[in-house]
Design a protein around this motif. Structure first.
Motif, mmCIF file in Angstrom:
data_model
loop_
_atom_site.group_PDB
_atom_site.id
_atom_site.type_symbol
_atom_site.label_atom_id
_atom_site.label_comp_id
_atom_site.label_asym_id
_atom_site.label_seq_id
_atom_site.Cartn_x
_atom_site.Cartn_y
_atom_site.Cartn_z
ATOM 1 N N THR A 96 35.771 51.638 28.245
ATOM 2 C CA THR A 96 34.502 52.035 28.858
ATOM 3 C C THR A 96 34.727 52.576 30.266
ATOM 4 O O THR A 96 35.785 52.377 30.868
ATOM 5 C CB THR A 96 33.543 50.838 28.909
ATOM 6 O OG1 THR A 96 34.152 49.780 29.653
ATOM 7 C CG2 THR A 96 33.237 50.342 27.495
ATOM 8 N N GLU A 97 33.709 53.254 30.786
ATOM 9 C CA GLU A 97 33.852 53.895 32.088
ATOM 10 C C GLU A 97 34.112 52.887 33.208
ATOM 11 O O GLU A 97 34.846 53.176 34.151
ATOM 12 C CB GLU A 97 32.590 54.701 32.397
ATOM 13 C CG GLU A 97 32.417 55.923 31.491
ATOM 14 C CD GLU A 97 31.210 56.745 31.906
ATOM 15 O OE1 GLU A 97 30.555 56.364 32.906
ATOM 16 O OE2 GLU A 97 30.943 57.764 31.247
ATOM 17 N N ASP A 98 33.504 51.715 33.127
ATOM 18 C CA ASP A 98 33.730 50.712 34.164
ATOM 19 C C ASP A 98 35.010 49.915 33.949
ATOM 20 O O ASP A 98 35.335 49.011 34.739
ATOM 21 C CB ASP A 98 32.550 49.751 34.243
ATOM 22 C CG ASP A 98 32.289 49.048 32.914
ATOM 23 O OD1 ASP A 98 33.009 49.347 31.936
ATOM 24 O OD2 ASP A 98 31.358 48.220 32.868
ATOM 25 N N LYS A 99 35.748 50.215 32.870
ATOM 26 C CA LYS A 99 37.038 49.589 32.551
ATOM 27 C C LYS A 99 36.936 48.069 32.427
ATOM 28 O O LYS A 99 37.850 47.341 32.816
ATOM 29 C CB LYS A 99 38.094 49.946 33.616
ATOM 30 C CG LYS A 99 38.446 51.413 33.658
ATOM 31 C CD LYS A 99 39.565 51.679 34.658
ATOM 32 C CE LYS A 99 39.949 53.150 34.657
ATOM 33 N NZ LYS A 99 41.061 53.424 35.593
ATOM 34 N N THR A 100 35.839 47.611 31.865
ATOM 35 C CA THR A 100 35.668 46.178 31.652
ATOM 36 C C THR A 100 35.614 45.811 30.176
ATOM 37 O O THR A 100 35.641 44.621 29.846
ATOM 38 C CB THR A 100 34.390 45.684 32.340
ATOM 39 O OG1 THR A 100 33.266 46.397 31.821
ATOM 40 C CG2 THR A 100 34.479 45.867 33.858
ATOM 41 N N HIS A 101 35.535 46.797 29.276
ATOM 42 C CA HIS A 101 35.458 46.536 27.840
ATOM 43 C C HIS A 101 36.238 47.594 27.065
ATOM 44 O O HIS A 101 36.440 48.720 27.550
ATOM 45 C CB HIS A 101 34.000 46.542 27.349
ATOM 46 C CG HIS A 101 33.207 45.369 27.823
ATOM 47 N ND1 HIS A 101 32.644 45.320 29.086
ATOM 48 C CD2 HIS A 101 32.890 44.183 27.215
ATOM 49 C CE1 HIS A 101 32.011 44.177 29.242
ATOM 50 N NE2 HIS A 101 32.135 43.465 28.118
ATOM 51 N N ASP A 155 39.244 43.565 30.857
ATOM 52 C CA ASP A 155 39.181 44.081 32.229
ATOM 53 C C ASP A 155 40.462 44.859 32.521
ATOM 54 O O ASP A 155 41.534 44.279 32.698
ATOM 55 C CB ASP A 155 39.013 42.931 33.222
ATOM 56 C CG ASP A 155 38.688 43.433 34.621
ATOM 57 O OD1 ASP A 155 38.617 44.662 34.803
ATOM 58 O OD2 ASP A 155 38.501 42.597 35.532
ATOM 59 N N ASN A 172 40.741 46.899 35.182
ATOM 60 C CA ASN A 172 40.788 47.227 36.607
ATOM 61 C C ASN A 172 41.851 46.400 37.320
ATOM 62 O O ASN A 172 42.241 45.331 36.857
ATOM 63 C CB ASN A 172 39.417 46.973 37.249
ATOM 64 C CG ASN A 172 38.365 47.944 36.753
ATOM 65 O OD1 ASN A 172 38.553 49.143 36.839
ATOM 66 N ND2 ASN A 172 37.281 47.406 36.208
ATOM 67 N N ASN A 222 42.321 44.174 40.346
ATOM 68 C CA ASN A 222 41.532 43.399 41.305
ATOM 69 C C ASN A 222 42.461 42.617 42.222
ATOM 70 O O ASN A 222 43.276 41.814 41.762
ATOM 71 C CB ASN A 222 40.602 42.440 40.558
ATOM 72 C CG ASN A 222 39.663 43.175 39.626
ATOM 73 O OD1 ASN A 222 39.072 44.180 40.009
ATOM 74 N ND2 ASN A 222 39.524 42.690 38.400
#
Length: 590
Positions: free
Chosen positions: A202-207, A250, A252, A254
């Protein structure tokens, strides 16, 4: 106006470029060691070059304490080795410039480097270590980059196992897929089979978004079967043409909060370390006082005057008139109470030992602020004189010697650190062990280089040990043109006087008590020194003889005289044989 001597400028221009080059080489080597150690935490995570470069920057700053002493040792070896190989040191000594004067500008440079190393250890290194370990732990927690293999289960997605028989790298299609979903527990597992599918983030890189085609799904429903206690577990089976699944993942990067690492000992400067040590010590003292007051209070409640009071208890009188079952109950209760108290005291001791370990670790880190600076100076006073002695420049011999010496330093440094960390040695002894081992070596090499002594001459060491053990044979030869004539009467007089001195020393040794004998063996002074002087007079006089037999017996004299068993008797026997020769010669002359 301050004027720098041309010699000092020449030495700095020779040393500083070599030091910079060797420092960068050593830093690169230890950085590669760091890379191979933590490469598994970086590969396959999809990290950007900026993040990896930032980690390498902080890691290179952290590795400075390891690379700096080795670079100083190697650079000083190469500098003075090159000067000795090209006879520049010889020319300087011939013009009246001593080695220490030649080393003077570099000694000042080493002092400045040592001061800079202290401030680096105190101010820069804690910050670099905090950022490096924060970044490294953040990398470890990052989810790996999705790289689904063919013909094998992929388990890097949390709570999911994915099997793909074949994939198309151009279109991203996955074929003959099998998915095991255990996100709700193993008893409520879900199995999905699909002919093909496609995966994206996904675009938010969480799924992860999975689109599956032509398959079926099997799912246990144990949680719906009478509270999960029924033996008959219902299930659901579903056939589908197209199915879409959203999986938490996830991707991303962090970063952790740096304050977590900043509160550790690696992120503290000298003042903060001292404050932590004082705080933990105060805590230990307070807890110890509290524990002791609790024990005294408990003893007072039990009617005992002091902890040292020990009363003998006769069990038969305690259980007199009690039934066996009642006595067993009392014993079990007493045993249970003793076990509880033992566990309670063990827990308190473990807690205090953890605090003591915290103090030791902080004291070790505090001591490291000084050991690096001292090690830099010690390594210079090993490398510079050693280079002047071996007179070999380039990278060959200096690298071999530097690596060997640094291995010795690293072994002692690591051993001392572990002994201090575990509380087996005092902190100062463990952390200064490596420097104290190498300091005598630096003093020895400096002394030998200043006095132009032969350090690596194996023949000199062999001669020394042979003289010490008495195994070295004399090589007195017959002179073609002796300076004086050996008179038999004077020769016998010298030998008789020598024999009398030997008998006097032997009597002194034989009449001494055992303790005195040990002292005479260790401290070979007094009579032994006078015997060696007399032996020298005999050798000087008799070496002008024209008789080969006298020369033969003179070569039987030892180089050193001691109380070794039979040596004085053998020396006296040799003197008697010489007396017989001179008496024979005197009789023949008559």
């Amino acid at each position: 106006m301050l004027r720098v001597k041309r010699l000092y400028t020449f030495m700095l221009q020779t040393f500083l470029p070599l030091f910079l080059m060797t420092f960068l080489i050593c830093l690169f080597i230890v950085l590669m060691q760091f890379l191979w150690k933590y490469i598994d935490d970086m590969v396959g995570k999809g990290l950007t070059f900026g993040v990896i470069g930032e980690l390498f920057l902080y890691a290179s700053l952290t590795m400075v304490p390891l690379a700096l002493p080795l670079a100083i040792l190697l650079a000083s070896l190469m500098t003075f080795g090159n000067l000795g190989e090209h006879f520049e040191l010889t020319a300087l000594k011939a013009s009246g410039v001593s080695l220490l004067k030649t080393m003077r500008p570099l000694i000042i440079t080493m002092v400045l480097i040592a001061i800079g190393a202290f401030f680096f250890q105190n101010d820069v290194l804690p910050l670099a270590q905090t950022k490096m370990w924060t970044l490294l732990y953040s990398m470890r927690q990052k989810s790996p980059e999705l790289e689904i293999p063919e013909g094998a289960f992929y388990d890097q997605i949390p709570n999911y196992n994915l099997f793909v028989e074949k994939k198309d790298s151009e279109t991203g299609m996955l074929y003959s897929m099998m998915i095991y979903d255990v996100s709700k527990g193993f008893e409520n597992a879900r199995i999905i089979l699909a002919d093909s599918g496609k995966m994206s983030v996904t675009e938010d890189k969480t799924h992860l978004f999975l689109r599956l085609w032509d398959g079926e799904q099997f799912e246990n429903l144990r949680e719906q079967s009478a509270g999960g206690r029924s033996k008959n577990v219902p299930y659901r089976r579903e056939m589908f043409t197209v199915k879409e699944i959203l999986v938490p993942f996830d991707a991303n990067f962090n970063r952790m909060d740096e304050s977590v690492m900043g509160n550790q000992y690696i992120g503290k400067n000298m003042q903060e370390l001292l404050h932590t040590v004082d705080s933990v010590r105060y805590k230990i003292d307070s807890v110890g006082t509290n524990y002791s007051s609790q024990i005294r209070k408990q003893l007072v409640q039990e009617g005992k005057a002091a902890p040292t009071t020990v009363e003998a208890i006769i069990l038969d009188s305690v259980f007199a008139g009690s039934s066996p079952s009642n006595a067993k109950t009392i014993l079990n209760q007493a045993l249970a109470k003793a076990k509880r108290q033992k566990q309670e005291y063990e827990f308190k001791s473990f807690t205090m030992e953890d605090d003591r370990k915290v103090i030791r670790i902080h004291q070790i880190e505090l001591m490291k602020k000084f050991t690096l600076s001292f090690a830099c100076i010690v390594f210079f006073f090993i490398g510079a004189p050693l280079g002047a002695i071996i007179r070999k420049g380039g990278l060959g011999t200096p690298i071999v010697i530097s690596v060997l010496l640094f291995i010795v330093y690293y072994i002692f440094d690591n051993s001392g650190y572990k002994l201090a960390r575990d509380g087996r040695w005092p902190i100062w002894a463990g952390m200064w062990l490596s420097s104290m081992v190498l300091l005598p070596l630096g003093i020895f090499f400096t002394y030998k280089a200043v006095n132009d002594s032969a350090v690596f001459n194996s023949d000199a060491y062999k001669l020394f040990f042979k003289r010490l053990t008495g195994k070295l044979e004399r090589e007195i030869q017959l002179k073609e043109f002796p300076m004086s004539e050996v008179l038999p009467l004077e020769a016998r007089s010298l030998i008789n006087a020598f024999n009398n001195s030997i008998e006097s020393v032997m009597a002194q040794y034989e009449n001494a008590n055992p303790a005195r004998r040990i002292w005479l063996k260790i401290m070979t002074i007094g009579g032994i020194e006078s015997l060696e002087r007399e032996m020298g007079h005999v050798l000087n006089y008799l070496s002008d003889t024209r008789d080969n037999r006298v020369i033969y017996y003179l070569n039987q004299y030892p180089f050193l005289i001691n109380y070794k068993k039979g040596l004085l008797s053998k020396l006296k026997e040799t003197n008697n044989k010489l007396l017989a020769l001179f008496e024979e010669g005197d009789n023949m002359n008559k």
